[in-house]
Scaffold this active site. Structure first.
Site, PDB file in Angstrom:
ATOM      1  N   GLU A 121     -25.893   2.284  14.863  1.00 12.96           N
ATOM      2  CA  GLU A 121     -25.424   1.159  15.683  1.00 12.96           C
ATOM      3  C   GLU A 121     -25.961   1.268  17.103  1.00 12.96           C
ATOM      4  OE1 GLU A 121     -21.286   1.665  14.744  1.00 12.96           O
ATOM      5  OE2 GLU A 121     -21.713   1.081  12.677  1.00 12.96           O
ATOM      6  N   TRP A 181     -14.526   7.104  14.874  1.00 16.60           N
ATOM      7  CA  TRP A 181     -13.584   5.984  15.034  1.00 16.60           C
ATOM      8  C   TRP A 181     -14.275   4.704  15.517  1.00 16.60           C
ATOM      9  CZ3 TRP A 181      -8.639   8.346  17.844  1.00 16.60           C
ATOM     10  CH2 TRP A 181      -8.026   9.259  16.971  1.00 16.60           C
ATOM     11  N   LYS A 182     -15.506   4.828  15.982  1.00 14.14           N
ATOM     12  CA  LYS A 182     -16.226   3.675  16.572  1.00 14.14           C
ATOM     13  C   LYS A 182     -15.369   3.027  17.657  1.00 14.14           C
ATOM     14  CE  LYS A 182     -18.531   3.075  12.174  1.00 14.14           C
ATOM     15  NZ  LYS A 182     -19.530   2.296  11.453  1.00 14.14           N
ATOM     16  N   GLY A 231     -16.676   6.732   8.781  1.00 15.54           N
ATOM     17  CA  GLY A 231     -16.275   5.652   9.673  1.00 15.54           C
ATOM     18  C   GLY A 231     -14.933   5.078   9.256  1.00 15.54           C
ATOM     19  N   GLY A 232     -14.979   3.978   8.530  1.00 14.64           N
ATOM     20  CA  GLY A 232     -13.759   3.239   8.174  1.00 14.64           C
ATOM     21  C   GLY A 232     -12.639   4.098   7.611  1.00 14.64           C
TER      22      GLY A 232
HETATM   23  C1  PEP Z   1     -20.442   5.679  10.326  1.00 16.53           C
HETATM   24  O1  PEP Z   1     -20.267   4.791  11.130  1.00 16.53           O
HETATM   25  O2  PEP Z   1     -20.940   6.746  10.700  1.00 16.53           O
HETATM   26  C2  PEP Z   1     -20.028   5.464   8.943  1.00 16.53           C
HETATM   27  C3  PEP Z   1     -20.421   6.281   8.023  1.00 16.53           C
HETATM   28  O3  PEP Z   1     -19.232   4.353   8.706  1.00 16.53           O
HETATM   29  P1  PEP Z   1     -18.524   3.953   7.297  1.00 16.53           P
HETATM   30  O4  PEP Z   1     -17.922   5.210   6.738  1.00 16.53           O
HETATM   31  O5  PEP Z   1     -17.489   2.945   7.695  1.00 16.53           O
HETATM   32  O6  PEP Z   1     -19.586   3.399   6.422  1.00 16.53           O
END
Ligand code: PEP
Length: 246
Positions: free
Chosen positions: A95, A9-10, A229-230
Site C-alpha cells: 500500500e 492494523w493499517k 491484516g484484517g
Molecule cells: C497486509 O496488509 O499486510 C495483509 C496481509 O492484509 P490482509 O491480511 O487483510 O490481506
C-alpha cells in the site's frame, strides 16, 4: 525456527478500540511457542507501549522515515520509534509502494534506518496480479529483495521478509500453500546466496491469512510466520492464527 505472527492494523483503531482488542489478545499470548507483534498506527505507539509493557506481545510500527532527522515534515524517524519501545517496523508494504510511490531503493533505505536503530524491519515484497499473470512473479520479488540485500548485505540476517502477493491482500484470495511455498523457496535461495545465516531469516506470508487457512500455510517448509491484516483486528481470529503457529 521460531515463527513470527505480526498483525498489521493499517489505518484502523481508536484509543477505545485498541484497548479492547489488546485486552482480548493479551490473555491468549502467555506461553506461545511463536513470537507475536502488533504493528499499530504511529499515533497509538504510546498507548501500545503502555498496554504491552512486560507482555510477550511486541510493539511494531507500520512505516518509518528513510531519513535520520531534520526538515522532513510529517515523517517519523527510527530513533523516535525506538523511544516508544518499537521492536519491528513494516517497510515497503504494497500500500505504501502503490499509494506513496515508495521505490525499491527507498524501501531498502528504510530497512537500513530501522536496522541502525535496532529495529527489525519487516520488508514486504510481492507481485501484482498483472505481474503474476505475465509470469514475472520471480523476477519481481527477486528485484525487490535484491535492493534490500544490496544496501544491507552485512546485516541481512537481521531482517524479516514478508512475501505478500498484492492480489491476495485484503481480497480474501489467498495464495495456495504450494504457490506461497514456491515463492518462499526462491527467496530463501536468494538469501542463502547473500548470507551464510539465511536459514535463520524469517520469511512471512501475508495476504488474507486467517484462522481457517493459517495452519496449512504455516506448515510449509519455508513459511516462517505470517503478516496479518484484517484478521489481526479480531482477537479470536488473531489468537487462532497464533495457535496455528505455536
Ligand atoms: C497486509 O496488509 O499486510 C495483509 C496481509 O492484509 P490482509 O491480511 O487483510 O490481506
Amino acid at each position: 525456527m521460531k515463527k513470527l505472527i505480526a498483525g498489521n492494523w493499517k489505518m484502523n483503531g481508536s484509543l477505545a478500540a485498541n484497548a479492547a482488542l489488546l485486552q482480548g489478545i493479551l490473555p491468549g499470548v502467555t506461553a506461545q511457542a511463536c513470537d507475536v507483534a502488533v504493528c499499530v498506527p504511529a499515533v497509538y505507539l504510546a498507548q501500545g507501549q503502555a498496554l504491552l509493557a512486560d507482555s510477550p506481545l511486541a510493539l511494531g510500527a507500520q512505516d518509518l522515515s528513510a531519513r535520520e532527522s531534520g526538515a522532513y515534515t510529517g515523517e517519523i524517524s527510527a530513533a523516535m520509534l525506538r523511544d516508544f519501545g518499537v521492536r519491528y517496523a513494516i517497510v515497503g508494504h504494497s500500500e505504501r509502494r502503490q499509494y506513496h510511490g515508495e521505490t525499491d531503493a527507498v524501501v531498502a533505505e528504510k530497512a537500513q534506518r530501522a536496522l541502525a536503530a535496532g529495529i527489525t524491519p519487516i520488508v514486504c515484497i510481492g507481485e501484482t496480479l498483472a505481474e503474476r499473470e505475465a509470469g514475472s512473479t520471480e523476477d519481481v520479488v527477486k528485484r525487490q529483495l535484491a535492493a534490500v540485500i544490496h544496501l544491507n548485505g552485512h546485516c541481512i540476517s537481521e531482517i524479516v521478509v514478508a512475501y505478500e502477493p498484492v492480489w491476495a491482500i485484503g481480497t480474501g484470495k489467498t495464495a495456495t500453500p504450494e504457490q506461497a511455498q514456491a515463492v518462499h523457496a526462491v527467496l530463501r535461495a536468494q538469501l542463502q546466496a547473500a548470507s551464510t545465516q539465511a536459514d535463520r531469516i524469517r520469511i512471512l506470508y501475508g495476504g488474507s491469512m486467517n484462522a481457517t487457512n493459517a495452519a496449512s500455510l504455516l506448515a510449509q517448509a519455508d513459511i516462517d510466520g505470517g503478516l496479518i491484516g484484517g484478521a489481526s483486528l479480531k482477537a479470536a481470529d488473531f489468537l487462532s492464527i497464533i495457535d496455528a503457529a505455536s
